[in-house]
Design a protein around this motif. Structure first.
Motif, PDB file in Angstrom:
ATOM      1  N   ALA A 151       0.871  -1.181   0.000  1.00 31.50           N
ATOM      2  CA  ALA A 151       0.000   0.000   0.000  1.00 31.50           C
ATOM      3  C   ALA A 151       0.906   1.229   0.000  1.00 31.50           C
ATOM      4  O   ALA A 151       1.657   1.446   0.955  1.00 31.50           O
ATOM      5  CB  ALA A 151      -0.900   0.009   1.232  1.00 31.50           C
ATOM      6  N   THR A 152       0.882   1.997  -1.067  1.00 32.44           N
ATOM      7  CA  THR A 152       1.721   3.187  -1.134  1.00 32.44           C
ATOM      8  C   THR A 152       1.081   4.319  -0.344  1.00 32.44           C
ATOM      9  O   THR A 152      -0.145   4.453  -0.284  1.00 32.44           O
ATOM     10  CB  THR A 152       1.937   3.643  -2.585  1.00 32.44           C
ATOM     11  OG1 THR A 152       0.667   3.864  -3.209  1.00 32.44           O
ATOM     12  CG2 THR A 152       2.705   2.594  -3.373  1.00 32.44           C
ATOM     13  N   GLY A 153       1.919   5.130   0.295  1.00 39.87           N
ATOM     14  CA  GLY A 153       1.429   6.251   1.066  1.00 39.87           C
ATOM     15  C   GLY A 153       0.655   7.233   0.211  1.00 39.87           C
ATOM     16  O   GLY A 153       0.914   7.377  -0.996  1.00 39.87           O
ATOM     17  N   LYS A 154      -0.290   7.904   0.812  1.00 40.71           N
ATOM     18  CA  LYS A 154      -1.123   8.874   0.106  1.00 40.71           C
ATOM     19  C   LYS A 154      -0.280   9.919  -0.626  1.00 40.71           C
ATOM     20  O   LYS A 154      -0.626  10.355  -1.730  1.00 40.71           O
ATOM     21  CB  LYS A 154      -2.053   9.554   1.119  1.00 40.71           C
ATOM     22  CG  LYS A 154      -2.831  10.751   0.585  1.00 40.71           C
ATOM     23  CD  LYS A 154      -3.607  11.418   1.716  1.00 40.71           C
ATOM     24  CE  LYS A 154      -4.243  12.727   1.264  1.00 40.71           C
ATOM     25  NZ  LYS A 154      -4.928  13.409   2.409  1.00 40.71           N
ATOM     26  N   ASN A 155       0.837  10.302  -0.034  1.00 41.20           N
ATOM     27  CA  ASN A 155       1.665  11.377  -0.587  1.00 41.20           C
ATOM     28  C   ASN A 155       2.970  10.880  -1.196  1.00 41.20           C
ATOM     29  O   ASN A 155       3.904  11.658  -1.382  1.00 41.20           O
ATOM     30  CB  ASN A 155       1.983  12.391   0.518  1.00 41.20           C
ATOM     31  CG  ASN A 155       0.732  13.003   1.114  1.00 41.20           C
ATOM     32  OD1 ASN A 155      -0.017  13.688   0.435  1.00 41.20           O
ATOM     33  ND2 ASN A 155       0.490  12.734   2.398  1.00 41.20           N
ATOM     34  N   VAL A 156       3.030   9.603  -1.527  1.00 44.99           N
ATOM     35  CA  VAL A 156       4.282   9.036  -2.003  1.00 44.99           C
ATOM     36  C   VAL A 156       4.740   9.668  -3.314  1.00 44.99           C
ATOM     37  O   VAL A 156       5.921   9.662  -3.645  1.00 44.99           O
ATOM     38  CB  VAL A 156       4.167   7.503  -2.134  1.00 44.99           C
ATOM     39  CG1 VAL A 156       3.366   7.114  -3.378  1.00 44.99           C
ATOM     40  CG2 VAL A 156       5.539   6.849  -2.133  1.00 44.99           C
ATOM     41  N   ARG A 157       3.821  10.256  -4.080  1.00 46.32           N
ATOM     42  CA  ARG A 157       4.199  10.909  -5.339  1.00 46.32           C
ATOM     43  C   ARG A 157       4.352  12.414  -5.173  1.00 46.32           C
ATOM     44  O   ARG A 157       4.584  13.145  -6.135  1.00 46.32           O
ATOM     45  CB  ARG A 157       3.139  10.644  -6.436  1.00 46.32           C
ATOM     46  CG  ARG A 157       2.897   9.190  -6.747  1.00 46.32           C
ATOM     47  CD  ARG A 157       4.175   8.437  -7.099  1.00 46.32           C
ATOM     48  NE  ARG A 157       4.861   9.005  -8.225  1.00 46.32           N
ATOM     49  CZ  ARG A 157       6.162   9.325  -8.212  1.00 46.32           C
ATOM     50  NH1 ARG A 157       6.888   9.146  -7.127  1.00 46.32           N
ATOM     51  NH2 ARG A 157       6.729   9.824  -9.288  1.00 46.32           N
ATOM     52  N   ALA A 158       4.240  12.903  -3.946  1.00 47.21           N
ATOM     53  CA  ALA A 158       4.390  14.346  -3.708  1.00 47.21           C
ATOM     54  C   ALA A 158       5.846  14.749  -3.894  1.00 47.21           C
ATOM     55  O   ALA A 158       6.769  13.956  -3.701  1.00 47.21           O
ATOM     56  CB  ALA A 158       3.920  14.706  -2.303  1.00 47.21           C
TER      57      ALA A 158
END
Length: 346
Positions: free
Chosen positions: A75-82
């Motif tokens: 499960a990737t973090g909500k902000n992993v692409r921030a």
């Protein structure tokens, strides 16, 4: 560590609630009882976060595939692409993902996709009570050292100085990760990676700085981060500890400077022993007026008169073992091994 960026001030933005909350933890705490997380099993859900530097798409894809190949769900973090400059989102975004991962009862481990600058910014604002209430396997190395040391000191949590999720998972890396984190062996011996490395690879060269066999609580990480944390409430205290250290792309004079800083702030002279990994790219350039890397290390550590070695298989290298922070371990310079004396998980 060569960051390749100039440090600059970042706007705190929505981090203010965390800052106000974090002000409750501005004093050094006594060491808490060791807190071991549950072992990781195939099929478990793992949270993938980026608490430091931004990770490009290719690195994130590799990280997810590596964990799925281990039989884990990701499960990737909500902000992993921030992205906020060179860090992976604002401080509040990275804190949000860190806190959410520990708070989620379905998540069994928190794995850092990569290291890189940014972790030390978070330390005063982390909800350590949340982490202590929800102990989980926490994995990463390099700048992740800052989080490992803070978690150990503020919560007692055993952290795992091992591959970040986008690392190359070689057979050596996998063997020792599985033994320590998934199998939770009561004792585990970690030898050199000689059998796995190319014999012509000059990185994997072991040397004994002072002979002996010694036991102690295993603590350490990346030298640059240990030095950066000196003088803070999260700083290293080496007294009676078995200290492990590694770094990358630091000239010998900078290694000297950081070891000198730790001598004067972290009681290195009272350490039980030194288990040094591989300092990749840390030799002098041709023509430099410089000691060699090994001469520098000997100069800074020889007067401690405790067992010390260089070249154990951890650091910014392909074949890296997993070292659990806080457990009892034994360094044997003759056998050229670190032996974990207790399980790091329950």
């Amino acid at each position: 560590m060569n960051r390749r960026f100039f440090t600059r001030n970042l706007a705190l933005g929505t981090a203010i609630p965390y800052l106000l909350n974090g002000q409750k933890s501005n004093r050094r705490h006594e060491r808490l009882a060791l807190l071991k997380p549950a072992r990781l099993n195939r099929g478990d859900l793992v949270a993938l976060i980026t608490p430091g530097s931004y990770i490009p798409d290719a690195g994130l894809e590799k990280a997810v595939k590596n964990l799925e190949d281990l039989g884990l769900r990701v499960a990737t973090g909500k902000n992993v692409r921030a992205k906020y400059g060179f860090v992976a989102g604002t401080d509040s975004q990275r804190l949000e993902d860190l806190h959410a991962a520990f708070a989620n009862p379905e998540v069994k481990a928190v794995w850092c996709a990569r290291g890189g600058y940014g972790c030390t910014r978070l330390l005063p604002y982390i909800d350590y009570h949340l982490i202590r209430k929800n102990p989980k396997v926490f994995i990463g190395y390099s700048d992740i050292t800052a989080l490992h040391l803070a978690f150990l000191q503020k919560t007692g949590l055993v952290g795992f100085h091992g591959p970040v999720a986008q690392s190359s998972f070689t057979p050596y890396t996998l063997e020792h990760f599985v033994a320590v984190v998934m199998e939770g062996q009561a004792t585990h011996t970690i030898p050199l990676a000689e059998a796995y490395a190319n014999p012509e690879d000059s990185l994997y060269k072991f040397s004994t700085l002072r002979k002996g066999r010694v036991q102690g609580e295993l603590v350490g990480g990346n030298l640059s981060l240990l030095a950066a944390m000196a003088g803070t409430e999260f700083g290293l205290d080496a007294r009676n500890k078995l200290i492990f250290m590694e770094d990358i792309e630091e000239k010998p004079y900078r290694v000297d400077r950081m070891l000198t800083q730790l001598r004067q702030s972290a009681h290195l002279h009272q350490a039980a022993g030194f288990a040094l990994g591989i300092f990749a790219g840390c030799g002098p350039e041709e023509g430099d007026d410089s000691l060699t890397l090994q001469e520098t290390i000997i100069d800074r550590l020889a007067d401690t008169n405790v067992p010390a070695v260089y070249g154990l298989s951890f650091g910014h290298i392909s074949h890296q073992c997993t070292l659990p922070m806080g457990v009892m371990a034994e360094l044997d310079t003759e056998a050229q091994t670190i032996r974990l004396l207790e399980s790091a998980v329950r």
